[in-house]
Design an enzyme around this catalytic site. Sequence first.
Site, PDB file in Angstrom:
ATOM      1  N   PRO A 216       0.841  -1.207   0.000  1.00 15.93           N
ATOM      2  CA  PRO A 216       0.000   0.000   0.000  1.00 15.93           C
ATOM      3  C   PRO A 216       0.873   1.254   0.000  1.00 15.93           C
ATOM      4  O   PRO A 216       1.242   1.777   1.056  1.00 15.93           O
ATOM      5  CB  PRO A 216      -0.815  -0.141   1.284  1.00 15.93           C
ATOM      6  CG  PRO A 216       0.039  -0.982   2.187  1.00 15.93           C
ATOM      7  CD  PRO A 216       0.818  -1.907   1.303  1.00 15.93           C
ATOM      8  N   ASP A 391       5.619   2.523   2.519  1.00 14.10           N
ATOM      9  CA  ASP A 391       4.753   1.367   2.725  1.00 14.10           C
ATOM     10  C   ASP A 391       3.915   1.678   3.965  1.00 14.10           C
ATOM     11  O   ASP A 391       4.441   1.775   5.069  1.00 14.10           O
ATOM     12  CB  ASP A 391       5.617   0.119   2.948  1.00 14.10           C
ATOM     13  CG  ASP A 391       4.788  -1.156   3.118  1.00 14.10           C
ATOM     14  OD1 ASP A 391       3.583  -1.060   3.409  1.00 14.10           O
ATOM     15  OD2 ASP A 391       5.372  -2.251   2.967  1.00 14.10           O
ATOM     16  N   HIS A 392       2.601   1.821   3.758  1.00 16.43           N
ATOM     17  CA  HIS A 392       1.741   2.248   4.863  1.00 16.43           C
ATOM     18  C   HIS A 392       1.679   1.213   5.977  1.00 16.43           C
ATOM     19  O   HIS A 392       1.291   1.518   7.112  1.00 16.43           O
ATOM     20  CB  HIS A 392       0.328   2.544   4.349  1.00 16.43           C
ATOM     21  CG  HIS A 392      -0.357   3.657   5.080  1.00 16.43           C
ATOM     22  ND1 HIS A 392      -0.368   3.767   6.446  1.00 16.43           N
ATOM     23  CD2 HIS A 392      -1.064   4.723   4.625  1.00 16.43           C
ATOM     24  CE1 HIS A 392      -1.038   4.836   6.806  1.00 16.43           C
ATOM     25  NE2 HIS A 392      -1.474   5.438   5.730  1.00 16.43           N
ATOM     26  N   ARG A 393       2.067  -0.025   5.691  1.00 15.18           N
ATOM     27  CA  ARG A 393       2.102  -1.042   6.738  1.00 15.18           C
ATOM     28  C   ARG A 393       3.264  -0.794   7.704  1.00 15.18           C
ATOM     29  O   ARG A 393       3.248  -1.254   8.846  1.00 15.18           O
ATOM     30  CB  ARG A 393       2.257  -2.439   6.115  1.00 15.18           C
ATOM     31  CG  ARG A 393       1.126  -2.825   5.154  1.00 15.18           C
ATOM     32  CD  ARG A 393       1.465  -4.084   4.396  1.00 15.18           C
ATOM     33  NE  ARG A 393       2.693  -3.941   3.605  1.00 15.18           N
ATOM     34  CZ  ARG A 393       3.190  -4.903   2.817  1.00 15.18           C
ATOM     35  NH1 ARG A 393       2.563  -6.068   2.721  1.00 15.18           N
ATOM     36  NH2 ARG A 393       4.297  -4.686   2.137  1.00 15.18           N
ATOM     37  N   VAL A 394       4.291  -0.083   7.210  1.00 14.64           N
ATOM     38  CA  VAL A 394       5.508   0.134   7.988  1.00 14.64           C
ATOM     39  C   VAL A 394       5.582   1.550   8.532  1.00 14.64           C
ATOM     40  O   VAL A 394       5.919   1.767   9.697  1.00 14.64           O
ATOM     41  CB  VAL A 394       6.756  -0.163   7.122  1.00 14.64           C
ATOM     42  CG1 VAL A 394       8.041  -0.001   7.927  1.00 14.64           C
ATOM     43  CG2 VAL A 394       6.677  -1.572   6.536  1.00 14.64           C
TER      44      VAL A 394
END
Length: 419
Positions: A216, A391-394
Amino acid sequence: MATNILMPALSPTMESGTLARWHVKQGDHVEAGDLLAEIETDKAVMEFEAVDPGVIGKLLVAEATQDVQVNTPIAILLEADESMSETPEPAPGPATTGPAAPASETPTAPVSIPGATAPAAMPPTGGRVFASPLARRLAAEKNIDLASVSGSGPHGRIVKSDIAAVPASGPSAPPQTAARTDIAALFAGREFLEVPLDGMRRTVAARLTEAKQTIPHYYLRRSVEIDKLLHLREGVNAELAKQNAKLSINDFIIRASALALQNVPEANAAWAGDRILQLKPSDVAVAVAVEGGLFTPVLRNAESKTVLQLSREMKALAIRARERKLKPEDYTGGTFTISNLGMFGISGFDAVINPPHGSILAVGAAQRMAVETGDGGITFATVLELSLSCDHRVLDGALGARFLAAIADVLENPVSMLI
């Protein structure tokens, strides 16, 4: 006792490679550490050395053979008092392009190769079928039940050639082949050149497609005034001219990024599937364009190195990258990448994240432009356009903004890079 020399795994993602060149021939005596062959992976051409002493009994795979699967026998190593007439030969592995020497069906004992794990026995057990990743993909495309296929690879493993020999039970052509044919049909009657994909281009295409489909992405952009940096660089380069050395703007960007990763340690992170890995040192990857693709060699512990040290190390890595001589440890790891297209006149762009990195910084060309001063007036400044893909997860938005601000702060106050 005769042993098989197996195709080694020379990188963490290697499934197959090209046996580019042999440095031995049948009958040659070799010692541990002697150069046997050059193996071309999707990333580099690497030297492959002998582990054990002996005599080359037979070369099973010819030079320039492509797509040789990892753990496939490529040669037979004899003890000093053995001969090939006393030794049964193994079945050749699935070398799909280029000639391979014929061999019988009986394998001999495998030899231990650094970086390659010899497979355990691989007959179907308890309903499980052993097959290479490529064979599984091809079987799915052809709608073939792997349980119905006999494997010819080491210890009964199903390989690409086994799937190729089975008629498809589904559509008449794999989806990729059909798509390729349909697209080519659009250009019927027009002159064009069809360029086949080499290992590097296939890998770049697969990894970036995966990145855009599964990561993402979001993008943060910032303009940075670098007149102080240019003035500092001019003075430093005047001194370095005596050493026949010169620093680029990119060298300072590497150093600034390394310091920013220390100042915002939460951003020094990679995605690991079910967790986030936060790295302590600043291991900074830098994209290097090469013929047919790109590499991202990693500058390790960049926070502890001077701009000049980083510059020299980067130049050496870039040369090795263009010569396809990087080792896996040169381009794996890290949490963050820099991609600079400013030298091509690109004012700004957004880059695709290099997994498992948490972010990538896209750098455009420095441009002279009018900017507003603090008192409401107008002046001219040299401005660099930065775009941080996260990376929106990170990295959540606020964290990504803090990280980009930290990079900009170091670039706009460059003396901090020399302290």
